[in-house]
Scaffold this motif. Structure first.
Motif, short mmCIF file in Angstrom:
data_model
loop_
_atom_site.label_atom_id
_atom_site.label_comp_id
_atom_site.label_asym_id
_atom_site.label_seq_id
_atom_site.Cartn_x
_atom_site.Cartn_y
_atom_site.Cartn_z
N ASP A 17 86.88 24.89 48.80
CA ASP A 17 86.17 23.60 47.85
C ASP A 17 85.70 22.71 48.53
O ASP A 17 85.01 21.88 48.16
CB ASP A 17 87.13 23.27 46.71
N ARG A 18 85.49 22.97 49.99
CA ARG A 18 85.04 21.87 50.81
C ARG A 18 83.88 22.47 51.39
O ARG A 18 83.39 23.59 51.27
CB ARG A 18 86.08 21.30 51.86
N ALA A 19 82.86 21.43 51.82
CA ALA A 19 81.58 21.86 52.32
C ALA A 19 81.73 22.21 53.90
O ALA A 19 82.48 21.48 54.68
CB ALA A 19 80.47 20.64 52.39
N VAL A 56 76.41 34.57 53.89
CA VAL A 56 77.11 33.79 53.62
C VAL A 56 77.30 32.60 54.61
O VAL A 56 77.27 31.20 54.28
CB VAL A 56 78.63 33.98 53.04
N VAL A 57 77.52 32.72 55.81
CA VAL A 57 77.70 31.74 56.92
C VAL A 57 76.33 30.97 57.07
O VAL A 57 76.33 29.82 57.29
CB VAL A 57 78.15 32.40 58.30
N PRO A 61 75.24 25.67 54.79
CA PRO A 61 74.70 24.26 54.75
C PRO A 61 74.13 23.97 53.32
O PRO A 61 73.56 22.90 52.73
CB PRO A 61 73.74 24.35 55.89
N GLU A 62 73.58 24.97 52.75
CA GLU A 62 72.89 24.92 51.49
C GLU A 62 73.83 24.94 50.19
O GLU A 62 73.20 24.46 49.01
CB GLU A 62 71.89 25.91 51.17
N HIS A 63 75.15 24.90 50.51
CA HIS A 63 75.99 24.94 49.43
C HIS A 63 76.92 23.82 49.29
O HIS A 63 77.28 23.43 50.53
CB HIS A 63 76.38 26.16 49.22
N ALA A 71 79.92 32.47 45.98
CA ALA A 71 79.36 33.13 44.41
C ALA A 71 78.01 33.18 44.53
O ALA A 71 77.62 34.23 43.92
CB ALA A 71 79.65 31.83 43.56
N ALA A 72 77.28 32.56 45.28
CA ALA A 72 75.75 33.00 45.44
C ALA A 72 75.51 34.04 46.26
O ALA A 72 74.28 34.64 46.04
CB ALA A 72 75.10 31.55 46.24
#
Length: 104
Positions: A17-19, A56-57, A61-63, A71-72
């Motif tokens: 749940d962290r960036a 995903v990696v 930075p976009e999420h 999820a994306a």
């Protein structure tokens, strides 16, 4: 919040749940099998053998969180759990790092 079977879980010390983002000293080199990650500070080399993990990696930075990037990705719940464990390993080896407001 408890993790349900539908939610991906990661290893200890990695908070979905962290960036998160790719460490500034890490270079990503795409390859036919996925990618190579090289950390110039630690001289560690990691192989990403899953194109979805690479996506995903690169999308971190976009999420706002690793969970949102997962999820994306469009991966199903079982794949997201596997990818979350891989992200935890990348975090433990400093290939990815938690983003702060200043580094976002």
């Amino acid at each position: 919040m408890p993790v349900s079977a539908a939610q991906p879980a990661a290893g200890p010390g990695f908070d979905l749940d962290r960036a998160w983002g790719i460490h500034p000293q890490v270079a990503v080199r795409p390859e036919p099998f996925g990618a190579l990650l090289y950390h110039f500070g630690t001289r560690r080399l990691s192989f990403l053998k899953d194109p979805t993990l690479l996506a995903v990696v690169q999308a971190l930075p976009e999420h706002p969180s690793a969970r949102a990037a997962l999820a994306a990705s469009g991966a199903d719940a079982a794949a997201q759990r596997r990818l979350a464990r891989a992200l935890a390993t990348l975090a433990a080896t400093d290939m990815i790092t938690e983003r702060t407001e200043a580094s976002s």
